[in-house]
Motif scaffolding. Structure first.
Motif, PDB file in Angstrom:
ATOM      1  N   LYS A  62       0.612  -1.528  -0.315  1.00  0.00           N
ATOM      2  CA  LYS A  62      -0.050   0.017  -0.008  1.00  0.00           C
ATOM      3  C   LYS A  62       0.813   1.160  -0.341  1.00  0.00           C
ATOM      4  O   LYS A  62       1.740   1.455   0.543  1.00  0.00           O
TER       5      LYS A  62
ATOM      6  N   MET B  91      -1.938   8.788   1.687  1.00  0.00           N
ATOM      7  CA  MET B  91      -2.441   9.291   0.270  1.00  0.00           C
ATOM      8  C   MET B  91      -3.902  10.218   0.677  1.00  0.00           C
ATOM      9  O   MET B  91      -4.633   9.499   0.790  1.00  0.00           O
ATOM     10  N   LYS B  92      -4.238  11.380   0.445  1.00  0.00           N
ATOM     11  CA  LYS B  92      -5.475  11.478   0.620  1.00  0.00           C
ATOM     12  C   LYS B  92      -6.049  12.354  -1.100  1.00  0.00           C
ATOM     13  O   LYS B  92      -5.179  12.622  -2.107  1.00  0.00           O
TER      14      LYS B  92
ATOM     15  N   LEU C  93      -7.311  10.808  -3.310  1.00  0.00           N
ATOM     16  CA  LEU C  93      -7.216   9.542  -4.595  1.00  0.00           C
ATOM     17  C   LEU C  93      -8.806   9.145  -5.045  1.00  0.00           C
ATOM     18  O   LEU C  93      -9.037   8.660  -4.734  1.00  0.00           O
ATOM     19  N   SER C  94      -8.956   9.692  -6.977  1.00  0.00           N
ATOM     20  CA  SER C  94     -10.163   8.869  -6.901  1.00  0.00           C
ATOM     21  C   SER C  94      -9.889   6.875  -7.459  1.00  0.00           C
ATOM     22  O   SER C  94      -8.258   6.629  -7.589  1.00  0.00           O
ATOM     23  N   ASP C  95     -10.686   6.650  -7.995  1.00  0.00           N
ATOM     24  CA  ASP C  95     -10.677   5.014  -7.754  1.00  0.00           C
ATOM     25  C   ASP C  95      -9.346   4.835  -8.491  1.00  0.00           C
ATOM     26  O   ASP C  95      -8.414   3.470  -8.587  1.00  0.00           O
TER      27      ASP C  95
ATOM     28  N   ARG D 165      -5.787   5.628  -7.895  1.00  0.00           N
ATOM     29  CA  ARG D 165      -5.608   4.623  -6.709  1.00  0.00           C
ATOM     30  C   ARG D 165      -5.496   3.229  -7.236  1.00  0.00           C
ATOM     31  O   ARG D 165      -4.220   2.282  -6.654  1.00  0.00           O
ATOM     32  N   GLN D 166      -5.982   2.975  -8.173  1.00  0.00           N
ATOM     33  CA  GLN D 166      -5.481   1.949  -8.747  1.00  0.00           C
ATOM     34  C   GLN D 166      -4.374   1.890  -9.913  1.00  0.00           C
ATOM     35  O   GLN D 166      -3.413   0.661 -10.016  1.00  0.00           O
TER      36      GLN D 166
ATOM     37  N   LEU E  87      -1.152   3.486  -8.595  1.00  0.00           N
ATOM     38  CA  LEU E  87      -0.500   3.029  -7.837  1.00  0.00           C
ATOM     39  C   LEU E  87       0.011   2.266  -7.518  1.00  0.00           C
ATOM     40  O   LEU E  87       0.728   1.499  -7.318  1.00  0.00           O
ATOM     41  N   ARG E  88      -1.138   1.726  -7.582  1.00  0.00           N
ATOM     42  CA  ARG E  88      -0.717   0.020  -6.857  1.00  0.00           C
ATOM     43  C   ARG E  88      -0.275  -1.167  -8.354  1.00  0.00           C
ATOM     44  O   ARG E  88       0.291  -1.910  -8.035  1.00  0.00           O
TER      45      ARG E  88
ATOM     46  N   TRP F 221       0.062  14.968  -9.437  1.00  0.00           N
ATOM     47  CA  TRP F 221      -0.274  14.501  -8.163  1.00  0.00           C
ATOM     48  C   TRP F 221       0.220  15.472  -7.439  1.00  0.00           C
ATOM     49  O   TRP F 221       0.803  15.153  -6.597  1.00  0.00           O
TER      50      TRP F 221
ATOM     51  N   GLU G 173       0.843  15.793  -3.610  1.00  0.00           N
ATOM     52  CA  GLU G 173       0.447  15.489  -2.329  1.00  0.00           C
ATOM     53  C   GLU G 173       0.064  17.007  -1.498  1.00  0.00           C
ATOM     54  O   GLU G 173      -1.081  16.199  -0.761  1.00  0.00           O
TER      55      GLU G 173
END
Length: 434
Positions: free
Chosen positions: A17, A21-22, A24-26, A29-30, A32-33, A339, A341
């Motif tokens: 993980k 991070m604040k 983030l859209s889905d 976030r995906q 990033l993963r 992005w 932060e």
């Protein structure tokens, strides 16, 4: 000595993980993963293109608490692909993927060598002609918290002329930012007789020493704003005369950066907004294929500091910049995402510090004390300890404070000084300085 080439990598943390991070859209976030898997893909490509003979991985291939089927399958596929090119892999387990944890089972194969809880050694061969070129020794963490000095278990007993590599997941010379697991000293590693210490655990790459080489490769993908800058691996070339050439290769897909921006000479908020937006565009141009996660550090002195200090202007710009990047991602433009932060104020109001420091009033005394703090680390620590002491009784807050760095605490102190100066000047302008 027979010349050969190998890769030193560490701390892959597959599918782990991202912290802190604040907003983030889905879809972001995906994205990033995906970054740890893309970094792994880059590692494989470097190994094949550079035609290395083998790879050493110095622990924390994944996080046991978050280990996933996808991480398992990706790692297995990566090792199989490397094997098809005749590249061997030597792996140890670290504190995040200890032997007694819910491990991803690495499939047994002739070209994959996973070390156990005691020091083991293998003879590595050159890929092209299968001649022995190195002795590779390593030890895995049996549990997640290894506090003994495992470096003392390494001793070069083989008197052959082969190059000796030790793989260790450890904290050398007590780096305060990381847990003190497997603590050891540079002198202990130097006296062991090994030619190259391939270290893991510390996520910032650095060459501690040359001949013998003591090297942290860092992680292959940054995971928080504390892990800024390029992340990757070292390609190590060993020559016939036993000299080494280390070449760093960037592997990361998402990069954390601290971007400084001075407000000197800026006296209009709209001009400041435009300057930030210009910097976003410059970062996008500089890293068109990566995602950049930026912490904006606002420095300098200007009349707009008062407006920025209120917080709402900075939050509005953060939100707007994030909305734009979400829109880009939703349209499929992942390359060059920038992005924001956070926006962190290190700026101040326009004051003549030299003049104020000469005056005999509370503000002058505070500025003189601030200057002393800048010059003496012990005074800084004393002031911080006194200021934070009332908070340390709270278990939750104490845990959060223990995770902060000395640099972060210094920044808090600087910010408090600037805020105090602004409030005192405001009071003086209302009622006159006392």
């Amino acid at each position: 000595m027979i010349p050969f080439r190998f890769i030193h990598a560490a701390d892959l943390h597959l599918d782990s993980k991202f912290a802190g991070m604040k907003g983030l859209s889905d879809i972001i976030r995906q994205h990033l993963r995906e970054s740890t898997f893309i970094a792994l893909r880059h590692l494989i490509e470097v190994a094949i293109v550079e035609q290395v003979d083998f790879i050493v991985i110095s622990g924390d291939v994944y996080d046991a608490a978050d280990s996933s089927l996808r991480a398992h399958l990706s790692l297995q596929a990566a090792f199989e692909e490397l094997g098809s090119h005749g590249i061997h892999i030597y792996v140890i387990h670290g504190n995040h993927d200890p032997l007694d944890g819910p491990r991803l089972q690495i499939k047994d194969a002739d070209h994959v060598h996973v070390f156990g809880p005691e020091v083991e050694s293998y003879r590595a061969r050159r890929r092209t002609d299968q001649r022995e070129v190195a002795v590779v020794s390593g030890i895995s963490y049996p549990t997640s918290k290894v506090t003994e000095n495992t470096a003392l278990k390494f001793r070069r007993e083989d008197e052959s002329t082969l190059f000796h590599i030790a793989i260790l997941h450890a904290n050398v010379d007590g780096d305060p930012v990381h847990e003190t697991y497997s603590p050891c000293t540079r002198k202990e590693l130097e006296s062991s007789g090994y030619d190259y210490w391939a270290l893991g655990h510390i996520h910032q790459r650095r060459v501690i020493q040359e001949y013998p080489h003591i090297v942290y490769a860092g992680n292959i993908q940054g995971r928080s704003v504390k892990e800024t800058g390029p992340k990757g691996c070292y390609v190590v070339e060993v020559s016939e005369d036993a000299s080494l050439q280390l070449t760093f290769h960037e592997l990361d897909h998402v990069r954390y950066v601290r971007e400084e921006m001075s407000i000197d000479g800026i006296h209009d908020i709209e001009e400041w907004r435009m300057r930030v937006e210009e910097k976003v565009d410059n970062i996008r141009i500089l890293r068109p294929d990566q995602m950049s996660i930026v912490r904006w550090i606002i420095t300098g002195r200007s009349s707009i500091h008062r407006t920025l200090e209120s917080g709402h202007v900075a939050r509005e710009l953060e939100d707007e910049l994030r909305r734009r990047e979400i829109a880009r991602a939703e349209s499929g433009q992942f390359g060059g995402l920038v992005w924001s932060e956070s926006i962190s104020l290190h700026s101040g109001i326009e004051i003549d510090r030299s003049e104020l420091m000469r005056e005999d009033h509370f503000l002058g005394e505070m500025l003189r004390l601030a200057e002393k703090v800048d010059q003496h680390d012990e005074l800084t620590k004393e002031l911080l300890d006194k200021a934070l002491a009332p908070l340390m009784s709270n278990r939750v807050i104490r845990g959060m404070l223990n995770e902060t760095s000395e640099q972060e605490r210094r920044e808090w102190l600087e910010r408090a000084g600037e805020l105090g100066a602004m409030l005192l000047l405001d009071k003086a302008s209302d009622g006159g300085r006392k």
